[in-house]
Design an enzyme around this catalytic site. Structure first.
Site, PDB file in Angstrom:
ATOM      1  N   ASN A 117       0.780  -1.248  -0.017  1.00 57.12           N
ATOM      2  CA  ASN A 117       0.043   0.123  -0.116  1.00 57.12           C
ATOM      3  C   ASN A 117       1.007   1.307  -0.005  1.00 57.12           C
ATOM      4  OD1 ASN A 117      -1.855  -1.830   0.218  1.00 57.12           O
ATOM      5  ND2 ASN A 117      -2.563  -1.367   2.322  1.00 57.12           N
ATOM      6  N   GLN A 173      -6.716   0.812  -7.123  1.00 50.36           N
ATOM      7  CA  GLN A 173      -5.917   0.172  -8.055  1.00 50.36           C
ATOM      8  C   GLN A 173      -6.237   0.669  -9.540  1.00 50.36           C
ATOM      9  OE1 GLN A 173      -4.467  -4.077  -8.315  1.00 50.36           O
ATOM     10  NE2 GLN A 173      -5.976  -4.388  -9.892  1.00 50.36           N
ATOM     11  N   ASN A 198      -6.305  16.950 -44.871  1.00 47.29           N
ATOM     12  CA  ASN A 198      -6.885  17.408 -43.791  1.00 47.29           C
ATOM     13  C   ASN A 198      -6.272  17.471 -42.597  1.00 47.29           C
ATOM     14  OD1 ASN A 198      -9.406  16.451 -45.115  1.00 47.29           O
ATOM     15  ND2 ASN A 198      -9.031  14.380 -44.925  1.00 47.29           N
ATOM     16  N   THR A 223     -15.221  38.218 -32.059  1.00 48.63           N
ATOM     17  CA  THR A 223     -16.020  37.532 -30.948  1.00 48.63           C
ATOM     18  C   THR A 223     -17.260  36.858 -31.264  1.00 48.63           C
ATOM     19  OG1 THR A 223     -17.263  39.622 -30.675  1.00 48.63           O
ATOM     20  CG2 THR A 223     -15.194  39.629 -29.584  1.00 48.63           C
ATOM     21  N   HIS A 224     -17.753  35.998 -30.732  1.00 51.56           N
ATOM     22  CA  HIS A 224     -18.994  34.938 -31.227  1.00 51.56           C
ATOM     23  C   HIS A 224     -18.540  34.380 -32.821  1.00 51.56           C
ATOM     24  CE1 HIS A 224     -21.368  37.235 -28.035  1.00 51.56           C
ATOM     25  NE2 HIS A 224     -20.443  38.314 -28.395  1.00 51.56           N
ATOM     26  N   SER A 272      -7.374  12.239 -48.007  1.00 45.55           N
ATOM     27  CA  SER A 272      -8.483  11.519 -47.820  1.00 45.55           C
ATOM     28  C   SER A 272      -8.251  10.146 -48.464  1.00 45.55           C
ATOM     29  CB  SER A 272      -9.771  12.106 -48.438  1.00 45.55           C
ATOM     30  OG  SER A 272     -10.496  11.408 -48.855  1.00 45.55           O
ATOM     31  N   TYR A 290      -6.843   1.835   2.934  1.00 46.47           N
ATOM     32  CA  TYR A 290      -6.645   1.353   1.482  1.00 46.47           C
ATOM     33  C   TYR A 290      -7.902   0.556   1.075  1.00 46.47           C
ATOM     34  CZ  TYR A 290      -4.918  -1.380  -2.353  1.00 46.47           C
ATOM     35  OH  TYR A 290      -4.745  -1.860  -3.597  1.00 46.47           O
ATOM     36  N   LYS A 305      -4.719   4.056 -11.516  1.00 56.64           N
ATOM     37  CA  LYS A 305      -3.467   3.874 -12.378  1.00 56.64           C
ATOM     38  C   LYS A 305      -3.637   3.866 -13.635  1.00 56.64           C
ATOM     39  CE  LYS A 305      -1.568   0.238 -10.329  1.00 56.64           C
ATOM     40  NZ  LYS A 305      -0.513  -1.039  -9.732  1.00 56.64           N
TER      41      LYS A 305
END
Ligand code: ARG
Length: 429
Positions: free
Chosen positions: A112, A324, A288, A157-158, A280, A319, A327
């Site tokens: 642990n 586990q 692309n 903007t937008h 493509s 623990y 990870k």
């Protein structure tokens, strides 16, 4: 599989259950193994310092751990499902080479705290990498903002045309973002820089373990003192590290979005280096921006890892094997994130701006704000100036993007980018 560390006489080990328990854990432990070995060395030294191991035993363990580390590094030792996990593999190897001395390595520690310390060291290493790459990205942006001509480009903007902007302001903007992201990685690193080794299963042990020594030997800034807190920090520290990575990935997502938009036929502001585009399989006319799109998508596994670990942490203290599962998501997130970030400095260094396309997309309306402020500077109330500029947007200099940029003197803006300030922040990181 080699003998299980915890096998009891007369209890049958069921293969299906074992497979479920171990899952891909032993393979994930390949990532942690070098750090587990390093921490095992510090632990052996610590046991030697409190007289639990003789000088000879300590030296033998240190030597064999070095040999194992070298074998792992050059592929002579491969961690696989012969072992339950990396921790068992280390002990099995030391026992095979040193007999009873090898069997002593686990005195006063538990898997642990072993997994905690190995993953903590791994996290520190990954945050150092995030820090370094963010610095590199910022440095490329700053270098180009400094030495390229500051080309006028439309600012939106937008996604609607807003004001005249410049390539240098765009680059300096991402430079500042990645300076902050490097800082965030550094802060996360400092925050998790605490040594959990010596907290054993989560309740300490009846030995005066030399935790100061292991802390120093492993390069931690401080001891993580309380064994219960050491266990509470598993997952929590992973989330802190993922959040630091996530900050960089969020900016990368927007940078990649900009580039994917700017490379369309409609915009055409940017040419990507050829290796960063693909063709493509069907349409002969296509190039692309797949790499840029995957850079944009790379935030998703990072966010998913954060979410998965957060869900796992719905646990009482102490623990639990649930942990586990932190990870896999962690390793996956950093693998994706670091691979994506590493592609950014050369991309930014080599992409090309298309000055003519950008200039052509600047219309008269984009000077209206300049005009309103010009009129306000002549004493008109701003609301009145705003009305007049809506009717007649061109300032005295006319439709001249360079003149608009030269007048943009508010600190940080196009005529006052403050690159020296950003450079000094970068070099202080
Ligand atoms: N693979 C385990 C993990 O990642 C190691 C610790 C096992 N400890 C235990 N008490 N079963 O958490």
């Amino acid at each position: 599989m080699s003998d299980l560390l915890w096998q009891k006489d007369g209890v049958r080990v069921d293969a299906q259950i074992m497979a479920f328990l171990a899952g891909s854990d032993v393979l994930l432990d390949r990532e942690l193994l070098p750090y587990d070995i390093e921490a095992s060395k510090a632990h052996a030294e610590g046991l030697g310092r409190i007289g639990l191991l003789s000088a000879q035993e300590t030296a033998d363990l240190l030597r064999e751990l070095d040999v194992l580390a070298a074998d792992v590094a050059d592929g002579r030792f491969v961690l696989d499902d012969r072992y339950e996990d990396g921790h068992s593999a280390i002990e099995a190897r030391l026992t095979e080479r040193l007999g009873d001395t090898g069997r002593k390595i686990h005195t006063g520690r538990s898997r642990n705290d072993q997994v905690l310390v190995a993953s903590r060291l791994w996290l520190k290493n990954r945050l150092q990498q995030v820090h370094a790459i963010c610095r590199d990205i910022a440095a490329v942006c700053l270098a180009r903002a400094d030495s390229d001509p500051a080309l006028p480009m439309p600012g939106y903007t937008h996604l609607q045309r807003a004001m005249v902007s410049s390539t240098a302001m765009w680059q300096a903007g991402y430079a500042e973002a990645f300076i902050d992201n490097a800082l965030r990685a550094r802060q996360a690193l400092d925050w998790i820089d605490a040594n959990p080794l010596g907290t054993a299963a989560g309740y300490g042990v009846s030995l005066p373990l030399d935790r100061e020594h292991t802390t120093q030997a492993l390069g931690f800034a401080r001891v993580q003192l309380n064994p219960i807190y050491a266990q509470l920090s598993r997952g929590k520290f992973e989330i802190a590290a993922i959040d630091a990575l996530g900050a960089a990935m969020l900016d990368l997502r927007r940078l990649a979005w900009d580039l994917s938009l700017f490379t369309t036929g409609e915009f055409g502001f940017v040419g990507l280096p050829a290796e960063y585009t693909t063709g493509s399989s069907l349409m002969p006319n296509k190039r692309n921006p797949d790499v840029v799109e995957l850079l944009r998508a790379s935030y998703a596994p990072v966010a998913a890892a954060r979410s998965e670990i957060e869900h796992l942490l719905s646990l009482p203290s102490g623990y639990h094997r649930d942990l586990q599962y932190s990870k896999g998501s962690l390793i996956h997130a950093f693998g994706h994130g670091l691979a994506a970030l590493a592609l950014v400095p050369p991309l930014l260094a080599r992409m090309e701006w298309r000055a003519d396309k950008m200039r052509a997309a600047i219309d008269d309306g984009m000077y209206a704000t300049d005009r309103a402020i010009e009129l306000a500077g002549q004493g008109l109330p701003f609301r009145e100036a705003y009305k007049q500029a809506a009717e007649q947007p061109l300032p005295q200099h006319g439709a001249d993007p360079e003149a608009s940029l030269a007048a943009r003197v508010s600190p940080g803006a196009a005529a006052a980018l403050g690159l020296e300030m950003l450079k000094s922040r970068l070099s202080d990181l």
